[in-house]
Write an enzyme that holds these catalytic residues in place. Sequence first.
Site, short mmCIF file in Angstrom:
data_model
loop_
_atom_site.label_atom_id
_atom_site.label_comp_id
_atom_site.label_asym_id
_atom_site.label_seq_id
_atom_site.Cartn_x
_atom_site.Cartn_y
_atom_site.Cartn_z
CB SER A 57 1.69 6.45 2.75
OG SER A 57 0.70 5.73 3.48
NE ARG A 58 0.09 2.64 -4.39
CZ ARG A 58 1.21 1.95 -4.30
NH1 ARG A 58 1.44 1.19 -3.24
NH2 ARG A 58 2.12 1.99 -5.26
CB VAL A 59 -3.20 4.42 4.12
CG1 VAL A 59 -4.18 4.74 5.23
CG2 VAL A 59 -3.42 2.98 3.63
CG ASP A 76 -1.77 -1.22 1.32
OD1 ASP A 76 -2.33 -1.62 0.28
OD2 ASP A 76 -1.87 -1.82 2.40
N GLY A 77 2.10 1.14 -0.36
CA GLY A 77 2.99 2.29 -0.38
C GLY A 77 4.42 1.84 -0.17
#
Length: 478
Positions: A366-368, A341-342
């Site tokens: 960071s995809r969050v 997720d990153g």
Amino acid sequence: MSAQTNLDDWLKSARKRVQTATLSPSVEQIGRVGRVADGIALVSGLPGVRLDELVRFERGQVGLALTLDCDAVGCVLLDEAEGIEAGDRVRGTGEVARVPVGPGLLGRIVDSLGRPLDGEGEVRAEGFEAVECSAPAIIDRDFVTEPVQTGLLVIDSMFALGRGQRELIIGDRAIGKTAIAVDCIINQKHSDIVCVYVAIGQKSSTVKRVITAIQTHGAPERCIFVVANASAAPGLQWIAPFSGFTMAEYFRDRGRHALVVIDDMTKHAATHREIALLTRQPPGRETYPGDVFYVHARLLERAAKLSVTAGGGSLTAVPIAEIDAGNLSAYIPTNLISITDGQIVLDARLFYEGHKPAVDVGTSVSRVGGKTQAPALREAAETLRLDYAQFLELEIFTRFGVVTDAQVKDKIARGRRIRAVLTQPQLTPLRLADEVALIFALQAGLLDRVPLEKIGEFRSELSAWLDHSIIADGTVAR
């Protein structure tokens, strides 16, 4: 007389056992070792063995069935091959590889099968679970919204890590990848997160240094160390990350929170390739033997934040990968980047210039992101990454001439202070309050008049000043 009495008692018990014994035919399949070399044994005569089943050799060693051919079974050894010879008998156990789980593992150093390596006796396990488990279903997962504070300002302020996230740490050899993971584990000293450190193919001295650092500065009583160093059997190196996840899932499935660091996935991929070639597994995706993408995907998919109905626990994965000369487009890195997720990308040039942690803010992501940041830190660092990126671009142009524009000079001066604040010594993670105070001081211009060489001193003394300056009702003493 007593001897006669003992004999009569024995006869009675023996007759009772014979009368109650169930007499029925039993079938046992016994195979033979055809060839053994390089941690792999080819076994014939076991047509009933299943994939991933444990087999036991004549002298007690165990192996894992990885390939099932018409005339032979390819087994990877989970023990040393010493003593195993062609012609030795092999039996199937009907079981899969399992490891001990439970609170008894906390504070222990074990191998990939949960056997103790620290000389402190047997592990008091609450149970045994299979190393290969299914990932949580989509319906059992929840949004990643709670932070995992790493204590590293450059990560917490720009690339926040959330509970249940999979964040890759990637970079060239020996530029601080493991140091970031160790600081993250140490920073959980005052949190409720259980940490599992998995060492794959590392030198014993390197693993010892990591464990010593965590024992000295962190909370080792809430850590599990799974060690499959470079001298361990290839099979132990291959199942090490799966074992670490199984140990962590025990806590996740009981509503608690766990963090797994895998150091590193590149060595795991090399071990997988070696085993796949020796067992003659057919090539998979893009001709890589055994499809390593599937192996890593099914491993990292086990990291998740569970929903309230599923217990609310979380398992956060921080895999580490090594690249050569900054080549992010190589086969294994692109696999891992697409799975996670990153990624936190480390730059060798920054490292050798003394900017540590050497995080490349341009390629890291960071995809969050801000969804997991503490509100105060998110508000303080709202424009930090943009300001820092602009400074890096301006700094490149200033190398070609003298800057006369006052506004550009101010941005460069502010950018150099941002870089100085983000530079952080190893084993000194910051509290959330320290990070928020540093960012607020930076954004408010309070550090503009502080000499660059004094920024480090300011950061180190800030924590003590905050502790003495904040009174009971939460207001700052004047």
